[in-house]
Motif scaffolding. Sequence first.
Motif, PDB file in Angstrom:
ATOM      1  N   ASN A 135      -5.788   8.157  -9.483  1.00  0.00           N
ATOM      2  CA  ASN A 135      -7.404   8.678  -8.435  1.00  0.00           C
ATOM      3  C   ASN A 135      -6.693   9.501  -7.796  1.00  0.00           C
ATOM      4  O   ASN A 135      -5.929  10.073  -7.960  1.00  0.00           O
ATOM      5  N   LYS A 136      -7.752   9.675  -6.952  1.00  0.00           N
ATOM      6  CA  LYS A 136      -8.578  11.924  -6.696  1.00  0.00           C
ATOM      7  C   LYS A 136      -7.364  11.689  -5.422  1.00  0.00           C
ATOM      8  O   LYS A 136      -6.370  12.733  -5.215  1.00  0.00           O
ATOM      9  N   ARG A 137      -6.830  11.076  -4.498  1.00  0.00           N
ATOM     10  CA  ARG A 137      -5.710  11.040  -4.133  1.00  0.00           C
ATOM     11  C   ARG A 137      -4.807  11.231  -4.127  1.00  0.00           C
ATOM     12  O   ARG A 137      -3.827  11.598  -3.737  1.00  0.00           O
ATOM     13  N   ASP A 138      -3.878  10.262  -4.855  1.00  0.00           N
ATOM     14  CA  ASP A 138      -2.657  10.643  -5.795  1.00  0.00           C
ATOM     15  C   ASP A 138      -2.693  11.867  -6.387  1.00  0.00           C
ATOM     16  O   ASP A 138      -1.984  12.462  -6.373  1.00  0.00           O
ATOM     17  N   GLU A 139      -3.776  12.134  -6.747  1.00  0.00           N
ATOM     18  CA  GLU A 139      -3.174  14.137  -7.500  1.00  0.00           C
ATOM     19  C   GLU A 139      -3.563  14.490  -6.332  1.00  0.00           C
ATOM     20  O   GLU A 139      -3.014  15.450  -6.639  1.00  0.00           O
ATOM     21  N   ILE A 140      -4.423  14.439  -5.425  1.00  0.00           N
ATOM     22  CA  ILE A 140      -4.525  15.776  -4.082  1.00  0.00           C
ATOM     23  C   ILE A 140      -2.994  15.378  -3.848  1.00  0.00           C
ATOM     24  O   ILE A 140      -2.020  16.184  -3.606  1.00  0.00           O
ATOM     25  N   VAL A 141      -2.282  14.503  -3.642  1.00  0.00           N
ATOM     26  CA  VAL A 141      -0.682  14.496  -3.013  1.00  0.00           C
ATOM     27  C   VAL A 141       0.018  14.880  -4.061  1.00  0.00           C
ATOM     28  O   VAL A 141       1.168  15.423  -3.894  1.00  0.00           O
ATOM     29  N   ARG A 142      -0.087  14.482  -5.461  1.00  0.00           N
ATOM     30  CA  ARG A 142       1.369  15.424  -6.178  1.00  0.00           C
ATOM     31  C   ARG A 142       1.168  16.596  -5.865  1.00  0.00           C
ATOM     32  O   ARG A 142       1.989  17.481  -6.188  1.00  0.00           O
ATOM     33  N   LYS A 143      -0.025  17.263  -6.133  1.00  0.00           N
ATOM     34  CA  LYS A 143      -0.360  18.702  -6.225  1.00  0.00           C
ATOM     35  C   LYS A 143       0.582  19.359  -5.194  1.00  0.00           C
ATOM     36  O   LYS A 143       0.972  20.498  -4.393  1.00  0.00           O
TER      37      LYS A 143
END
Length: 187
Positions: A4-12
């Motif tokens: 999800n978008k939150r996970d993508e933000i955290v990963r980046k």
Amino acid sequence: MRPNKRDEIVRKALDVFYHHGFHATGMDLLVKETGISKTSMYRHFRTKEDIILATLRLRDENFRNWLYRRVAAMADTPKEQLLAVFDALEEWFAKPEFRGCMFIKASAEFQESDHPIHTQSAEHKRLLGDHFLKIARSVIARDPEELTRQLMILKEGAIIMAVMGHSDHPARDAKSAAETLIAAHSG
């Protein structure tokens, strides 16, 4: 499953913090480097501290999973597993993206022991220590807690020496010292 978008933000964000540090990374840099709008960033995280904590949780999970799998793949016996930790570290140190321990960095930047970021970093080290203690208990009968503390010091020292460049082979040097410690505790 697509993150999800939150996970993508955290990963980046994890990559950005790991590369630049925590205090040196402002929300503007995070937005620029992650390609996420400020609105989207603040929709998922109220504060920079919130995103730091999320990245530390992800890093903890990723690192421990990687380390435990590598150690299990490299060694069969508990003694060999304790020593394989240093072989895994040597692999990590050789990676071009290696920039040291994110948790050491976080605890250095957030030094108050009750600060949530410092606490999260200490928890990562505690979990590693607990894992090594379980292994140490099956290797030695005499003071596995002391051995685990000593091995953790060697592990952390090897990481710092790798970052600072004061040793050509910090993981091998630490492994050699670990062999001596394990032998001394096994007697």
